[in-house]
Design a protein around this motif. Sequence first.
Motif, short mmCIF file in Angstrom:
data_model
loop_
_atom_site.label_atom_id
_atom_site.label_comp_id
_atom_site.label_asym_id
_atom_site.label_seq_id
_atom_site.Cartn_x
_atom_site.Cartn_y
_atom_site.Cartn_z
N HIS A 42 32.38 62.98 73.04
CA HIS A 42 33.43 62.03 72.77
C HIS A 42 33.36 61.06 73.67
N PHE A 43 33.36 62.14 74.81
CA PHE A 43 33.24 61.04 76.47
C PHE A 43 31.53 60.50 76.52
N LEU A 44 30.61 61.51 75.37
CA LEU A 44 29.86 60.03 75.65
C LEU A 44 29.59 58.90 74.98
N ARG A 45 30.28 59.07 73.99
CA ARG A 45 30.18 57.33 73.33
C ARG A 45 31.72 56.52 73.62
N TYR A 46 32.60 57.22 74.24
CA TYR A 46 33.69 56.21 74.22
C TYR A 46 34.52 56.31 75.70
N ASP A 116 13.54 65.77 85.74
CA ASP A 116 14.05 66.15 84.65
C ASP A 116 15.61 65.59 84.08
N LEU A 117 15.94 66.81 84.63
CA LEU A 117 18.22 67.19 84.83
C LEU A 117 18.30 65.85 84.67
N VAL A 118 18.09 64.88 86.25
CA VAL A 118 18.80 64.14 86.59
C VAL A 118 18.39 62.85 86.07
N THR A 119 17.40 62.80 85.47
CA THR A 119 16.61 61.26 84.26
C THR A 119 18.04 61.90 83.04
N ASP A 120 18.03 62.49 83.09
CA ASP A 120 18.53 63.14 81.25
C ASP A 120 19.96 62.15 81.08
N HIS A 121 19.93 60.87 80.24
CA HIS A 121 20.90 60.37 79.76
C HIS A 121 21.99 60.87 79.41
N ASP A 122 22.29 61.56 78.82
CA ASP A 122 23.86 62.53 78.32
C ASP A 122 24.26 62.47 80.13
N TRP A 123 23.22 62.84 81.07
CA TRP A 123 24.16 63.56 82.32
C TRP A 123 24.17 62.65 83.43
N VAL A 125 25.44 59.45 81.79
CA VAL A 125 26.73 58.85 81.04
C VAL A 125 27.86 59.70 81.97
N LEU A 126 27.82 61.47 81.76
CA LEU A 126 28.58 62.01 82.37
C LEU A 126 28.98 62.11 83.95
N GLY A 187 21.82 58.63 91.68
CA GLY A 187 22.34 57.35 92.25
C GLY A 187 20.75 56.04 91.21
N LEU A 188 19.43 56.51 91.52
CA LEU A 188 18.25 56.13 90.95
C LEU A 188 18.38 56.05 89.71
N ALA A 189 18.75 57.13 88.57
CA ALA A 189 18.62 57.18 87.88
C ALA A 189 19.96 56.31 86.95
N VAL A 190 21.10 56.08 87.68
CA VAL A 190 21.80 55.26 86.95
C VAL A 190 21.34 54.04 87.30
N THR A 191 21.03 53.51 87.95
CA THR A 191 20.31 52.18 88.50
C THR A 191 19.23 51.85 86.81
N GLN A 192 18.20 52.91 86.48
CA GLN A 192 17.32 52.82 86.16
C GLN A 192 17.99 52.38 84.51
N ARG A 193 19.64 53.42 84.21
CA ARG A 193 19.21 52.31 82.79
C ARG A 193 20.07 51.75 82.95
N ILE A 194 20.37 50.69 84.04
CA ILE A 194 21.48 49.48 83.95
C ILE A 194 20.24 48.74 83.67
N LEU A 195 18.70 48.49 84.78
CA LEU A 195 18.17 47.76 85.00
C LEU A 195 17.25 47.87 83.38
#
Length: 219
Positions: A42-46, A116-123, A125-126, A187-195
């Motif tokens: 739920h936290f990942l989705r909402y 790998d762990l830091v760039t995991d999508h679920d991590w 977002v959480l 921070g790099l991983a979040v930026t990548q997900r946004i860009l």
Amino acid sequence: MNRDAIAGRRPFVTIARPRKRLTREESRAQTRAKLIAVGRKHFLRYGLGGAVAEKIAEDAGYSRGALYANFDGKEELFVAVIHEEQTRTVDFLRSLLKDEPSPKKRVKKFRDALADLVTDHDWIVLRAEFEVGALRSDPIRKSFVEAHRQQRRDGGELFRGLLQSPDITSRLTPDEFMTVMTNLAHGLAVTQRILGAELSQKSTRNLIQSLFDGLISST
């Protein structure tokens, strides 16, 4: 007539063994584990703000009261999700390094696993939800501080193990190294997900590995 009856034999009857009754502690642990697993989805989705405690309980197969009997609310449940993620990560890294005798290979495994762990999508977002929650809620901020300290201790312990070899050196202390790596890499991983395509996940992973290599050296 049944052949067993004709032969004078008693028919074979399968008797189901009664299930072992769970203790109160086991039952509570099972309930918490299920709520954490469903809460994570739920936290990942909402997101933390959009997730609804009652809906989490319903999807987990429990009443609203069961959730509040185990957690003060969705914020405490969210913190439990984060703690479980961090514990699983540390356990994975420990098992990864345990049986590798080569110091250089241990360092490479540690570096690649962190990337790998830091760039995991679920991590991503959480962790981002955790940061936003910490900025808006004092109780979550306190939990974030505790989680950050635990992450630094656990990661520092693993990193100290790598530095036991005279061939491996670092410009930073283990605690400093983990603080820099986890926060800059996130921070790099979040930026990548946004860009998105503008900064590929592969490029981000390479940048994180380069950051790691710039802070540690092997001979």
